[in-house]
Design a protein around this motif. Structure first.
Motif, PDB file in Angstrom:
ATOM      1  N   VAL A  44       1.810  -1.668  -8.165  1.00  0.00           N
ATOM      2  CA  VAL A  44       1.270  -0.315  -8.010  1.00  0.00           C
ATOM      3  C   VAL A  44       1.289   0.436  -9.339  1.00  0.00           C
ATOM      4  CG1 VAL A  44       1.704   1.936  -6.935  1.00  0.00           C
ATOM      5  CG2 VAL A  44       1.746  -0.139  -5.552  1.00  0.00           C
ATOM      6  N   THR A  45       2.380   0.308 -10.068  1.00  0.00           N
ATOM      7  CA  THR A  45       2.484   0.994 -11.351  1.00  0.00           C
ATOM      8  C   THR A  45       1.405   0.512 -12.321  1.00  0.00           C
ATOM      9  OG1 THR A  45       4.856   1.303 -11.036  1.00  0.00           O
ATOM     10  CG2 THR A  45       4.039   1.521 -13.272  1.00  0.00           C
ATOM     11  N   ALA A  46       1.137  -0.782 -12.299  1.00  0.00           N
ATOM     12  CA  ALA A  46       0.132  -1.345 -13.200  1.00  0.00           C
ATOM     13  C   ALA A  46      -1.294  -0.964 -12.792  1.00  0.00           C
ATOM     14  CB  ALA A  46       0.256  -2.869 -13.236  1.00  0.00           C
ATOM     15  N   ASN A  47      -1.467  -0.610 -11.524  1.00  0.00           N
ATOM     16  CA  ASN A  47      -2.825  -0.363 -11.007  1.00  0.00           C
ATOM     17  C   ASN A  47      -2.936   0.955 -10.244  1.00  0.00           C
ATOM     18  OD1 ASN A  47      -4.050  -3.049 -11.652  1.00  0.00           O
ATOM     19  ND2 ASN A  47      -2.358  -3.737 -10.374  1.00  0.00           N
ATOM     20  N   VAL A  48      -2.160   1.941 -10.621  1.00  0.00           N
ATOM     21  CA  VAL A  48      -2.067   3.174  -9.837  1.00  0.00           C
ATOM     22  C   VAL A  48      -3.414   3.864  -9.624  1.00  0.00           C
ATOM     23  CG1 VAL A  48      -1.529   4.799 -11.713  1.00  0.00           C
ATOM     24  CG2 VAL A  48      -0.550   5.150  -9.422  1.00  0.00           C
ATOM     25  N   THR A  49      -4.366   3.678 -10.495  1.00  0.00           N
ATOM     26  CA  THR A  49      -5.669   4.320 -10.325  1.00  0.00           C
ATOM     27  C   THR A  49      -6.677   3.425  -9.607  1.00  0.00           C
ATOM     28  OG1 THR A  49      -6.388   3.575 -12.515  1.00  0.00           O
ATOM     29  CG2 THR A  49      -5.378   5.767 -12.371  1.00  0.00           C
ATOM     30  N   ASP A  50      -6.287   2.208  -9.286  1.00  0.00           N
ATOM     31  CA  ASP A  50      -7.172   1.256  -8.608  1.00  0.00           C
ATOM     32  C   ASP A  50      -6.776   1.181  -7.132  1.00  0.00           C
ATOM     33  OD1 ASP A  50      -8.513  -0.944  -7.573  1.00  0.00           O
ATOM     34  OD2 ASP A  50      -8.127  -2.213  -9.320  1.00  0.00           O
ATOM     35  N   LYS A  51      -7.505   1.914  -6.295  1.00  0.00           N
ATOM     36  CA  LYS A  51      -7.151   1.997  -4.875  1.00  0.00           C
ATOM     37  C   LYS A  51      -7.118   0.627  -4.205  1.00  0.00           C
ATOM     38  CE  LYS A  51      -8.503   6.709  -3.954  1.00  0.00           C
ATOM     39  NZ  LYS A  51      -9.150   7.609  -3.023  1.00  0.00           N
ATOM     40  N   LYS A  52      -8.042  -0.229  -4.547  1.00  0.00           N
ATOM     41  CA  LYS A  52      -8.090  -1.561  -3.940  1.00  0.00           C
ATOM     42  C   LYS A  52      -6.842  -2.369  -4.306  1.00  0.00           C
ATOM     43  CE  LYS A  52     -10.188  -5.268  -2.108  1.00  0.00           C
ATOM     44  NZ  LYS A  52      -9.332  -5.840  -1.115  1.00  0.00           N
ATOM     45  N   ALA A  53      -6.424  -2.288  -5.553  1.00  0.00           N
ATOM     46  CA  ALA A  53      -5.227  -3.012  -5.994  1.00  0.00           C
ATOM     47  C   ALA A  53      -3.982  -2.463  -5.298  1.00  0.00           C
ATOM     48  CB  ALA A  53      -5.069  -2.914  -7.509  1.00  0.00           C
ATOM     49  N   VAL A  54      -3.916  -1.150  -5.135  1.00  0.00           N
ATOM     50  CA  VAL A  54      -2.781  -0.533  -4.438  1.00  0.00           C
ATOM     51  C   VAL A  54      -2.777  -0.962  -2.969  1.00  0.00           C
ATOM     52  CG1 VAL A  54      -1.771   1.659  -3.664  1.00  0.00           C
ATOM     53  CG2 VAL A  54      -2.578   1.413  -6.020  1.00  0.00           C
ATOM     54  N   GLN A  55      -3.955  -0.957  -2.351  1.00  0.00           N
ATOM     55  CA  GLN A  55      -4.063  -1.413  -0.958  1.00  0.00           C
ATOM     56  C   GLN A  55      -3.620  -2.864  -0.825  1.00  0.00           C
ATOM     57  OE1 GLN A  55      -8.224  -0.555  -0.391  1.00  0.00           O
ATOM     58  NE2 GLN A  55      -7.778   1.236   0.891  1.00  0.00           N
ATOM     59  N   ASP A  56      -4.069  -3.705  -1.726  1.00  0.00           N
ATOM     60  CA  ASP A  56      -3.707  -5.124  -1.682  1.00  0.00           C
ATOM     61  C   ASP A  56      -2.207  -5.317  -1.865  1.00  0.00           C
ATOM     62  OD1 ASP A  56      -6.381  -5.742  -1.288  1.00  0.00           O
ATOM     63  OD2 ASP A  56      -6.709  -6.428  -3.365  1.00  0.00           O
ATOM     64  N   ALA A  57      -1.624  -4.621  -2.834  1.00  0.00           N
ATOM     65  CA  ALA A  57      -0.182  -4.730  -3.082  1.00  0.00           C
ATOM     66  C   ALA A  57       0.605  -4.243  -1.872  1.00  0.00           C
ATOM     67  CB  ALA A  57       0.203  -3.934  -4.326  1.00  0.00           C
ATOM     68  N   SER A  58       0.144  -3.165  -1.258  1.00  0.00           N
ATOM     69  CA  SER A  58       0.834  -2.600  -0.093  1.00  0.00           C
ATOM     70  C   SER A  58       0.724  -3.531   1.104  1.00  0.00           C
ATOM     71  CB  SER A  58       0.255  -1.224   0.235  1.00  0.00           C
ATOM     72  OG  SER A  58       0.454  -0.343  -0.858  1.00  0.00           O
ATOM     73  N   SER A  59      -0.445  -4.102   1.297  1.00  0.00           N
ATOM     74  CA  SER A  59      -0.652  -5.041   2.398  1.00  0.00           C
ATOM     75  C   SER A  59       0.208  -6.293   2.219  1.00  0.00           C
ATOM     76  CB  SER A  59      -2.128  -5.418   2.471  1.00  0.00           C
ATOM     77  OG  SER A  59      -2.345  -6.347   3.503  1.00  0.00           O
ATOM     78  N   THR A  60       0.250  -6.805   1.009  1.00  0.00           N
ATOM     79  CA  THR A  60       1.079  -7.974   0.713  1.00  0.00           C
ATOM     80  C   THR A  60       2.548  -7.669   0.959  1.00  0.00           C
ATOM     81  OG1 THR A  60      -0.506  -8.813  -0.901  1.00  0.00           O
ATOM     82  CG2 THR A  60       1.761  -9.596  -1.111  1.00  0.00           C
ATOM     83  N   ALA A  61       3.011  -6.516   0.500  1.00  0.00           N
ATOM     84  CA  ALA A  61       4.407  -6.128   0.693  1.00  0.00           C
ATOM     85  C   ALA A  61       4.723  -5.974   2.180  1.00  0.00           C
ATOM     86  CB  ALA A  61       4.709  -4.833  -0.058  1.00  0.00           C
ATOM     87  N   ALA A  62       3.805  -5.392   2.932  1.00  0.00           N
ATOM     88  CA  ALA A  62       4.015  -5.239   4.377  1.00  0.00           C
ATOM     89  C   ALA A  62       4.121  -6.602   5.048  1.00  0.00           C
ATOM     90  CB  ALA A  62       2.878  -4.425   4.990  1.00  0.00           C
ATOM     91  N   ASP A  63       3.226  -7.516   4.694  1.00  0.00           N
ATOM     92  CA  ASP A  63       3.249  -8.859   5.284  1.00  0.00           C
ATOM     93  C   ASP A  63       4.541  -9.596   4.954  1.00  0.00           C
ATOM     94  OD1 ASP A  63       0.732  -8.377   6.332  1.00  0.00           O
ATOM     95  OD2 ASP A  63      -0.325  -9.578   4.813  1.00  0.00           O
ATOM     96  N   LYS A  64       4.962  -9.531   3.694  1.00  0.00           N
ATOM     97  CA  LYS A  64       6.197 -10.209   3.284  1.00  0.00           C
ATOM     98  C   LYS A  64       7.407  -9.614   3.998  1.00  0.00           C
ATOM     99  CE  LYS A  64       4.869 -11.761  -1.345  1.00  0.00           C
ATOM    100  NZ  LYS A  64       5.183 -11.625  -2.787  1.00  0.00           N
TER     101      LYS A  64
END
Length: 117
Positions: A44-64
């Motif tokens: 998230v820190t590396a991609n804070v302005t990229d909504k898609k990257a934040v969504q992907d990181a959040s989804s991955t974290a939720a799944d894990k």
């Protein structure tokens, strides 16, 4: 940044749960949750302005986190599922949702710690 503070808070769980020596391996649960949160924070820190990257990181974290919760019973599983829901709540991938979630991390931390006692 709030994200870094959230990660540090989750990292503190490793010590809190590990010292209790409970039948449930709280040290492992807390360590894995901390690792997931750290990976999320980095992404998230590396991609804070990229909504898609934040969504992907959040989804991955939720799944894990959901997968991790499946390895435990009772309150530990419930606390981890709550954390997974927190990650999942950031579907919009915007800074407001990141800030809101980061502010709630202490509540998730408390749930995991209480489950270990």
């Amino acid at each position: 940044m709030a994200v870094a503070a959230a990660t540090l808070t989750l990292a503190a769980l490793t010590t809190a749960c590990g010292a209790l020596g409970q039948a449930v391996d709280c040290n492992t649960a807390a360590s894995e949750a901390s690792k997931i949160a750290s990976e999320w924070s980095t992404a998230v820190t590396a991609n804070v302005t990229d909504k898609k990257a934040v969504q992907d990181a959040s989804s991955t974290a939720a799944d894990k986190t959901k997968e991790l919760a499946g390895k435990y019973d009772g309150e530990v599983a419930a606390a981890l599922n709550d954390l997974a829901s927190g990650f999942g709540s950031m579907k919009e991938g915007d800074l407001n949702s990141i800030t809101e979630f980061s502010g709630k991390v202490n509540g998730f931390t408390s749930k995991i710690t209480n489950a270990c006692t």
